[in-house]
Design a protein around this motif. Structure first.
Motif, PDB file in Angstrom:
ATOM      1  N   ILE A   4       0.828  -1.200   0.000  1.00  0.00           N
ATOM      2  CA  ILE A   4       0.000   0.000   0.000  1.00  0.00           C
ATOM      3  C   ILE A   4       0.864   1.252   0.000  1.00  0.00           C
ATOM      4  O   ILE A   4       0.600   2.214  -0.724  1.00  0.00           O
ATOM      5  N   LEU A   5       1.944   1.256   0.798  1.00  0.00           N
ATOM      6  CA  LEU A   5       2.849   2.402   0.828  1.00  0.00           C
ATOM      7  C   LEU A   5       3.517   2.598  -0.524  1.00  0.00           C
ATOM      8  O   LEU A   5       3.691   3.730  -0.986  1.00  0.00           O
ATOM      9  N   ALA A   6       3.884   1.497  -1.161  1.00  0.00           N
ATOM     10  CA  ALA A   6       4.481   1.603  -2.493  1.00  0.00           C
ATOM     11  C   ALA A   6       3.488   2.167  -3.491  1.00  0.00           C
ATOM     12  O   ALA A   6       3.836   2.957  -4.373  1.00  0.00           O
ATOM     13  N   ALA A   7       2.219   1.775  -3.348  1.00  0.00           N
ATOM     14  CA  ALA A   7       1.180   2.288  -4.241  1.00  0.00           C
ATOM     15  C   ALA A   7       0.998   3.785  -4.057  1.00  0.00           C
ATOM     16  O   ALA A   7       0.844   4.535  -5.023  1.00  0.00           O
ATOM     17  N   ILE A   8       0.974   4.241  -2.798  1.00  0.00           N
ATOM     18  CA  ILE A   8       0.849   5.664  -2.523  1.00  0.00           C
ATOM     19  C   ILE A   8       2.005   6.435  -3.153  1.00  0.00           C
ATOM     20  O   ILE A   8       1.818   7.499  -3.742  1.00  0.00           O
ATOM     21  N   ALA A  83      -9.269   8.086  -1.202  1.00  0.00           N
ATOM     22  CA  ALA A  83      -8.992   7.797  -2.614  1.00  0.00           C
ATOM     23  C   ALA A  83      -8.204   8.940  -3.217  1.00  0.00           C
ATOM     24  O   ALA A  83      -8.417  10.105  -2.879  1.00  0.00           O
ATOM     25  N   GLY A  84      -7.294   8.591  -4.102  1.00  0.00           N
ATOM     26  CA  GLY A  84      -6.536   9.577  -4.860  1.00  0.00           C
ATOM     27  C   GLY A  84      -6.484   9.164  -6.322  1.00  0.00           C
ATOM     28  O   GLY A  84      -6.334   7.972  -6.627  1.00  0.00           O
ATOM     29  N   GLN A  85      -6.628  10.125  -7.215  1.00  0.00           N
ATOM     30  CA  GLN A  85      -6.609   9.808  -8.641  1.00  0.00           C
ATOM     31  C   GLN A  85      -5.914  10.912  -9.418  1.00  0.00           C
ATOM     32  O   GLN A  85      -6.106  12.099  -9.158  1.00  0.00           O
ATOM     33  N   SER A  86      -5.098  10.499 -10.393  1.00  0.00           N
ATOM     34  CA  SER A  86      -4.432  11.424 -11.318  1.00  0.00           C
ATOM     35  C   SER A  86      -4.896  11.122 -12.733  1.00  0.00           C
ATOM     36  O   SER A  86      -4.841   9.968 -13.178  1.00  0.00           O
ATOM     37  N   SER A 101      -7.142   3.574  -3.781  1.00  0.00           N
ATOM     38  CA  SER A 101      -8.161   3.755  -2.743  1.00  0.00           C
ATOM     39  C   SER A 101      -7.880   2.813  -1.583  1.00  0.00           C
ATOM     40  O   SER A 101      -7.304   1.738  -1.759  1.00  0.00           O
ATOM     41  N   HIS A 102      -8.314   3.233  -0.392  1.00  0.00           N
ATOM     42  CA  HIS A 102      -8.116   2.430   0.822  1.00  0.00           C
ATOM     43  C   HIS A 102      -9.293   2.670   1.752  1.00  0.00           C
ATOM     44  O   HIS A 102      -9.680   3.818   1.992  1.00  0.00           O
ATOM     45  N   GLU A 103      -9.881   1.590   2.266  1.00  0.00           N
ATOM     46  CA  GLU A 103     -11.065   1.686   3.117  1.00  0.00           C
ATOM     47  C   GLU A 103     -10.901   0.831   4.361  1.00  0.00           C
ATOM     48  O   GLU A 103     -10.426  -0.306   4.293  1.00  0.00           O
ATOM     49  N   ILE A 104     -11.297   1.388   5.500  1.00  0.00           N
ATOM     50  CA  ILE A 104     -11.345   0.656   6.769  1.00  0.00           C
ATOM     51  C   ILE A 104     -12.772   0.759   7.287  1.00  0.00           C
ATOM     52  O   ILE A 104     -13.298   1.860   7.459  1.00  0.00           O
ATOM     53  N   ASP A 105     -13.422  -0.382   7.520  1.00  0.00           N
ATOM     54  CA  ASP A 105     -14.807  -0.405   7.990  1.00  0.00           C
ATOM     55  C   ASP A 105     -14.907  -1.419   9.124  1.00  0.00           C
ATOM     56  O   ASP A 105     -14.862  -2.630   8.896  1.00  0.00           O
ATOM     57  N   GLU A 106     -15.050  -0.924  10.344  1.00  0.00           N
ATOM     58  CA  GLU A 106     -15.058  -1.800  11.515  1.00  0.00           C
ATOM     59  C   GLU A 106     -16.221  -2.780  11.503  1.00  0.00           C
ATOM     60  O   GLU A 106     -16.108  -3.896  11.981  1.00  0.00           O
ATOM     61  N   PHE A 107     -17.359  -2.376  10.917  1.00  0.00           N
ATOM     62  CA  PHE A 107     -18.543  -3.221  10.926  1.00  0.00           C
ATOM     63  C   PHE A 107     -18.745  -3.904   9.571  1.00  0.00           C
ATOM     64  O   PHE A 107     -19.815  -3.878   8.978  1.00  0.00           O
ATOM     65  N   SER A 108     -17.674  -4.489   9.088  1.00  0.00           N
ATOM     66  CA  SER A 108     -17.711  -5.295   7.872  1.00  0.00           C
ATOM     67  C   SER A 108     -16.839  -6.517   8.108  1.00  0.00           C
ATOM     68  O   SER A 108     -16.242  -6.676   9.179  1.00  0.00           O
ATOM     69  N   ALA A 109     -16.756  -7.392   7.129  1.00  0.00           N
ATOM     70  CA  ALA A 109     -15.949  -8.607   7.266  1.00  0.00           C
ATOM     71  C   ALA A 109     -14.469  -8.349   7.027  1.00  0.00           C
ATOM     72  O   ALA A 109     -13.663  -9.271   7.128  1.00  0.00           O
ATOM     73  N   PHE A 110     -14.111  -7.086   6.728  1.00  0.00           N
ATOM     74  CA  PHE A 110     -12.746  -6.773   6.334  1.00  0.00           C
ATOM     75  C   PHE A 110     -12.124  -5.746   7.285  1.00  0.00           C
ATOM     76  O   PHE A 110     -12.765  -4.762   7.641  1.00  0.00           O
ATOM     77  N   SER A 112      -9.541  -4.108   6.174  1.00  0.00           N
ATOM     78  CA  SER A 112      -9.281  -3.056   5.191  1.00  0.00           C
ATOM     79  C   SER A 112      -9.453  -3.621   3.787  1.00  0.00           C
ATOM     80  O   SER A 112      -9.347  -4.835   3.569  1.00  0.00           O
ATOM     81  N   ARG A 113      -9.719  -2.703   2.843  1.00  0.00           N
ATOM     82  CA  ARG A 113      -9.800  -3.062   1.435  1.00  0.00           C
ATOM     83  C   ARG A 113      -9.086  -1.969   0.646  1.00  0.00           C
ATOM     84  O   ARG A 113      -9.349  -0.786   0.841  1.00  0.00           O
ATOM     85  N   SER A 114      -8.177  -2.386  -0.238  1.00  0.00           N
ATOM     86  CA  SER A 114      -7.381  -1.427  -0.999  1.00  0.00           C
ATOM     87  C   SER A 114      -7.388  -1.794  -2.479  1.00  0.00           C
ATOM     88  O   SER A 114      -7.554  -2.961  -2.844  1.00  0.00           O
ATOM     89  N   PHE A 115      -7.172  -0.780  -3.309  1.00  0.00           N
ATOM     90  CA  PHE A 115      -7.109  -0.987  -4.761  1.00  0.00           C
ATOM     91  C   PHE A 115      -6.051  -0.077  -5.353  1.00  0.00           C
ATOM     92  O   PHE A 115      -5.915   1.089  -4.955  1.00  0.00           O
ATOM     93  N   LEU A 116      -5.316  -0.603  -6.324  1.00  0.00           N
ATOM     94  CA  LEU A 116      -4.358   0.189  -7.095  1.00  0.00           C
ATOM     95  C   LEU A 116      -4.493  -0.203  -8.553  1.00  0.00           C
ATOM     96  O   LEU A 116      -4.426  -1.389  -8.895  1.00  0.00           O
ATOM     97  N   GLY A 117      -4.721   0.779  -9.417  1.00  0.00           N
ATOM     98  CA  GLY A 117      -4.841   0.460 -10.833  1.00  0.00           C
ATOM     99  C   GLY A 117      -4.900   1.710 -11.686  1.00  0.00           C
ATOM    100  O   GLY A 117      -4.680   2.828 -11.222  1.00  0.00           O
ATOM    101  N   GLY A 118      -5.208   1.514 -12.943  1.00  0.00           N
ATOM    102  CA  GLY A 118      -5.278   2.632 -13.875  1.00  0.00           C
ATOM    103  C   GLY A 118      -5.900   2.189 -15.178  1.00  0.00           C
ATOM    104  O   GLY A 118      -6.265   1.023 -15.352  1.00  0.00           O
ATOM    105  N   GLY A 119      -6.016   3.125 -16.100  1.00  0.00           N
ATOM    106  CA  GLY A 119      -6.617   2.791 -17.378  1.00  0.00           C
ATOM    107  C   GLY A 119      -6.886   4.015 -18.217  1.00  0.00           C
ATOM    108  O   GLY A 119      -6.160   5.013 -18.138  1.00  0.00           O
TER     109      GLY A 119
END
Length: 247
Positions: A4-8, A83-86, A101-110, A112-119
């Protein structure tokens, strides 16, 4: 976390050339109250911040959301989203993008959830009352599953990481009725073999003063393959006061 740090760092390197140029800064901060259904049946309070910087060739934006809710004195919602986008303009309609993007939700099954991509993206409508853009491309999704207990006799499954190839797609539509009233509808899809998240958010914003607006929003978030004991669909109905700056 190292990934995640590398993605940032990667997204930051893409954004720095544009930020170094002269351009337009603008943003908005919001305070909201809402009602939720799905995995949390509760009311909540939230804050949000969006900042963007645009030059002739680049458009960079960051978004931060924090929601907190209680019911009968007990915490029922605690969610953070970043979330950050260029975007890089390629011609009058076509642009390339990189997104994190990175999400932390205490009342979910996760945890954290993160995504790195482009297009690539396509500006379908612009320059008039209506604006509409489409974008999509490949990426990688990182899910940190919480420890869980299943089966008879009970068996504890430790927390673990799931990494999967994914594809992101988005539709962003806006319509300006007049100088004071605007409509928006954004749809997002994040596909992966493990599950697909689909989200849609509709907003109606009315200008109160030069900088203050009132906003009504309705959001639906759906997971095609939720973890056991979790609902597939969450909804949030919110009323927000929005302060705009810059531009």
């Amino acid at each position: 976390m190292k990934v995640i740090l590398a993605a940032i760092t990667t997204v930051s390197c893409l954004a720095l050339p544009a930020i170094a140029e002269e351009g337009t800064w603008k943003g908005e901060g919001s305070f909201s109250a809402g009602l939720n259904t799905g995995n949390t049946e509760t009311s909540d309070l939230g804050i949000g911040l969006k900042i963007s910087h645009e030059t002739q060739a680049w458009r960079n934006g960051v978004e931060f959301i924090a929601d907190y809710g209680t019911k009968n004195g007990s915490q029922t919602k605690n969610r953070l989203f970043f979330a950050g986008q260029s975007d890089r303009t390629l011609n009058d309609r076509l642009f390339g993008f990189a997104r994190l993007s990175h999400e932390i939700d205490e009342f979910s099954a996760f945890d954290s959830r993160s995504f790195l991509g482009g297009g690539l993206g396509w500006q379908v409508l612009e320059g008039g009352a209506a604006t509409w853009s489409l974008e999509g491309g490949p990426g990688v999704k990182f899910d940190r599953l919480k420890a869980s207990t299943t089966g008879i006799p009970p068996e504890t499954v430790p927390a673990n990481w799931e990494e999967s190839f994914s594809f992101i797609a988005a539709s962003k539509f806006g319509y300006t009725f007049n100088d004071a009233v605007k409509f928006g509808n954004n749809t997002n899809l994040l596909y992966a073999d493990t599950s697909t998240q689909i989200g849609n958010k509709t907003t109606l914003t009315a200008l109160l003063t030069k900088s203050l607006s009132a906003r009504f929003s309705f959001e639906v978030r759906h997971d095609t393959n939720p973890q056991p004991r979790f609902e597939a669909t969450d909804t949030a109905t919110r009323f927000s006061i929005v302060y705009a700056f810059g531009g």
